[in-house]
Structure formats: structure tokens, C-alpha cells
Design a protein around this motif. Structure first.
Motif, short mmCIF file in Angstrom:
data_model
loop_
_atom_site.label_atom_id
_atom_site.label_comp_id
_atom_site.label_asym_id
_atom_site.label_seq_id
_atom_site.Cartn_x
_atom_site.Cartn_y
_atom_site.Cartn_z
N UNK A 194 0.83 -1.21 0.00
CA UNK A 194 0.00 0.00 0.00
C UNK A 194 0.86 1.25 0.00
N UNK A 195 1.89 1.27 0.82
CA UNK A 195 2.76 2.43 0.88
C UNK A 195 3.47 2.66 -0.45
N UNK A 196 3.97 1.57 -1.03
CA UNK A 196 4.69 1.69 -2.30
C UNK A 196 3.78 2.15 -3.42
N UNK A 197 2.52 1.74 -3.39
CA UNK A 197 1.59 2.10 -4.45
C UNK A 197 1.10 3.54 -4.33
N UNK A 198 0.81 3.97 -3.11
CA UNK A 198 0.11 5.24 -2.95
C UNK A 198 0.98 6.41 -2.50
N UNK A 199 1.90 6.19 -1.59
CA UNK A 199 2.64 7.32 -1.02
C UNK A 199 3.42 8.12 -2.07
N UNK A 200 4.16 7.48 -3.00
CA UNK A 200 4.86 8.29 -4.00
C UNK A 200 3.90 9.11 -4.88
#
Length: 399
Positions: free
Chosen positions: A115-121
Motif C-alpha cells: 500500500x505504501x509503495x503504491x500510494x505514497x509516491x
């Protein structure tokens, strides 16, 4: 720093290396491009201030709490709070964008690596907006554990059905955090709720009939809605953390929310104090400035001292939060004190302006309406008093 401020607005960007003072000056400089007339028009039309939010996004300020490894600024909550303060101190209204700051905590602390890799950037780059937090319901109110919106497991998905109110910026967000019941309420009322990170882009494209957002007109420009979920399907990969443990993740973000909104109220308080002082110096009646009268001076000075005192509690709460220390009492007290201080400053400013304080071109009445919210949301001041009485002072519960 001066070189950055001299560049074109579209190319100005905040840096992870900025000091607290540089963050303050940078934010203030950006806000100067949105004068009173901009906010007055937005308030009158109840329109979302897209240009302002886009400017903050391009400047990277809305990525303040996203770690640098995901393209964010990696700021502390103390640093982020200064951004919110300066927006309101400039005469603006942080409600258009503040949720992206405090919603972020649930994803940062409890989201999966995927989730972090998909959305944060994408959020850090400004290609996605995470501005909607869909939690509150009519019947439950502040008793979040009593919400009725349900999420039923169905194959690889959850199907969400229910109704939320006070879901702000829903139509201006790409993503939303949605809290729903996945198990019946039991002896431990905090268990049974699950937090979902919903990709609204997919829902709008593939199943638009499952969501309905009904705008709610409020006394100030807040872009809030009632939202109906009618069998909205979300993948199980949308679950934040563990199923049935979502209330804890929401609770985890409340301290950050209170501290950031405290900073906004303090920004309002400084704005009111400055406007009242300027008007009291310039307005002459009976052959002298009205500011020479103690009846005018004293309320302004008294309110300003309350704002300064609340500001100290804001910084103390933020310091504890940044250190990973317990800060529930301080966060709640900061929110209470800052909201009361801003309201005192608002009334002093309105009284100083007299009849002109009710005229929209002076902007006092607009800010007056906006700052009143802080005594009620995100939690009422009376509930904060109950918290301090029972959790800090050890008095018996009243509810």
C-alpha cells in the motif's frame, strides 16, 4: 532562502532541509499569492479552492509528513503544524487541505508495504489526493464504536453498505479512508471495526452507482458531504492493518489531528489580533485612534496573551508526539486552549471593528465563522474537559 522565494510560484518547492523558520517564511510567501479577495470569493461561492490546493501540492507542502524515501518532505508534526498555522495566519483556510496531513498517519503506521509503495509516491508527487475521511454517522456522533456502516466479506472483496455524514472533500479526493463494521459489537466495543483505503477513482469508473455524495451547505466553506455507500466493492487489499482493529488506527491519528487543528486555530488567533491592532491604530473617532482607549486595548491584549499561551501547549503536544511519547492529554488541551483563544481573539476583533466587522470586505466575519468550528470539531470542548477530568485528574466517568 531568498533565492527560492524570488522564483516563479510554479517552481517553488519546499525542501526536507528547511528549518522551522524557513518553513514558516516559505508557506507565508506562497499564501501571499492568495489575498483576502480570493478567500472571500471562495467563501461566497462555497467553491473548493483548487488553485490554492494545487499550489501547495506543487510546492510539496502537502507531502510534509510523507517520508523522504517515498518522495515526501519527511517533516515532523511540529514542522507540519507550522504550515497549517501560517495558512490561517495569512487569512486563508486550512480546511481545504488539512486532512491529507492527519489521515496520512494510518497509512504510514499501519499500511502494508505494498500500500505504501503504491500510494505514497503518487500522493507525494501530487498525482493523487487523500483528503476524505469517512467515519462519522448520524446516530453514532462522537461515539465512533456505535457506527452501523457494514463491510461484508465476499470472495476477494468486501462489500460496504451504509451512510456517513461530515465526509469532507469527498468529491475532490482520489482516495478515502472509510471505517466500517466487520463484526458485531461485543464486550470490547473497540473491536469489530475495519479501516479501508478506498481508491475512489476505481469506484467512480467501475461502480459509480454504489456511491452518492450529497453536498451539505454549512455556515462556512467546508466542502463537506453526506455519503451513501450502496454495496460498494473494495478489494481485501484495501484493508489498513488488521480486520476488526480499525478503531485503534483511527484513534492513533486523533492526536495528530488535534495538534494540527490547534495550530490552525492559533493561526486564526494571530490573524485576529493583528487585524484588530491595525484597525485600532488607524480608525480615529473623537479626534484620536480608538486604540488609545483601554476599553479597546484590553480585550485585544487579553486575547493575544491567550493565543500565545495556547501556542506553547501546541508546541509541547507536538514535541511529545514527535518523540513518540504519550501526548493524548496535551493534544486535547492544546486543541481546547487554542480554540478558546482564537474565539476570544475573534470577538475582540469583531468588537474593535464595530459595524464594519459584519461587512464581508473586511474579512472579519468570514474568519469569525471559520474559527468557531474549532470549539466543536474534531471533538467538542466539553468532551475534552471530560477527558482531562477522568484521564488526567482521576475523576469518575460521567458517561
Amino acid at each position: 532562502m531568498s533565492d527560492l522565494l524570488d522564483t516563479a510560484p510554479a517552481t517553488r518547492q519546499a525542501s526536507p532541509e528547511f528549518s522551522l523558520q524557513e518553513i514558516r517564511e516559505f508557506t507565508r510567501h506562497l499564501c501571499a499569492g492568495f489575498p483576502d479577495e480570493y478567500w472571500r470569493t471562495s467563501d461566497r461561492d462555497r467553491s473548493y479552492p483548487q488553485e490554492f490546493v494545487e499550489t501547495l501540492t506543487r510546492a510539496r507542502l502537502l507531502s510534509a509528513l510523507i517520508p523522504t524515501e517515498y518522495g515526501g518532505l519527511g517533516y515532523t508534526l511540529t514542522q507540519a503544524s507550522v504550515i497549517m498555522e501560517e495558512i490561517n495566519r495569512s487569512g486563508g483556510h486550512s480546511a481545504a487541505c488539512h486532512a491529507q496531513m492527519y489521515i496520512m498517519g494510518a497509512l504510514l503506521r499501519h499500511g502494508t508495504a505494498a500500500q505504501k509503495a503504491e500510494y505514497l509516491p503518487e500522493i507525494a508527487a501530487g498525482r493523487l489526493r487523500l483528503q476524505a475521511f469517512s467515519v462519522t454517522e448520524d446516530a453514532a456522533g462522537l461515539d465512533t464504536t456505535s457506527i452501523l456502516t457494514r463491510a461484508e466479506a465476499n470472495g476477494d472483496d468486501f462489500v460496504i453498505t451504509g451512510h456517513k455524514n461530515w465526509t469532507s472533500r469527498f468529491n475532490d479526493s482520489d482516495l478515502a479512508m472509510v471505517l466500517a463494521r466487520t463484526s458485531d459489537r461485543g464486550a470490547d466495543k473497540t473491536v469489530g471495526l475495519t479501516l479501508f483505503l478506498v481508491d475512489l477513482r476505481q469506484v467512480r469508473a467501475e461502480q459509480p452507482h454504489t456511491i452518492e455524495a450529497i453536498p451539505v451547505r454549512t455556515m462556512f466553506n467546508y466542502a463537506t458531504n453526506q455519503v451513501h455507500y450502496r454495496g460498494m466493492r473494495v478489494p481485501k487489499s484495501a484493508v489498513i492493518g488488521e480486520v476488526d482493529r480499525g478503531f485503534r488506527y483511527v484513534l492513533d491519528g486523533w492526536n495528530a489531528e488535534r495538534i494540527l487543528l490547534s495550530a490552525e486555530a492559533i493561526g486564526d488567533g494571530y490573524w485576529f489580533s493583528a487585524r484588530a491592532s491595525a484597525y485600532a491604530n488607524s480608525r480615529e473617532v473623537f479626534g484620536r485612534p480608538i486604540g488609545s482607549n483601554q476599553g479597546v486595548q484590553f480585550p485585544i491584549a487579553d486575547a493575544y496573551m491567550k493565543v500565545r499561551a495556547a501556542d506553547l501547549m501546541r508546541y509541547e503536544a507536538a514535541r511529545l508526539f514527535d518523540a513518540g511519547a504519550p501526548c493524548g492529554a496535551e493534544a486535547n488541551m492544546a486543541k481546547h486552549l487554542s480554540s478558546e483563544a482564537s474565539w476570544a481573539a475573534a470577538n475582540a476583533c469583531l468588537d474593535t471593528h464595530g459595524g464594519y466587522g459584519f461587512v464581508d470586505e473586511y474579512d472579519v466575519e468570514r474568519k469569525f465563522r471559520e474559527t468557531r468550528m474549532f470549539q466543536t470539531a474534531p471533538v467538542s470542548n466539553n468532551l475534552i474537559k471530560s477527558f482531562v477530568a477522568t484521564k488526567v485528574l482521576g475523576l469518575p466517568r460521567s458517561y
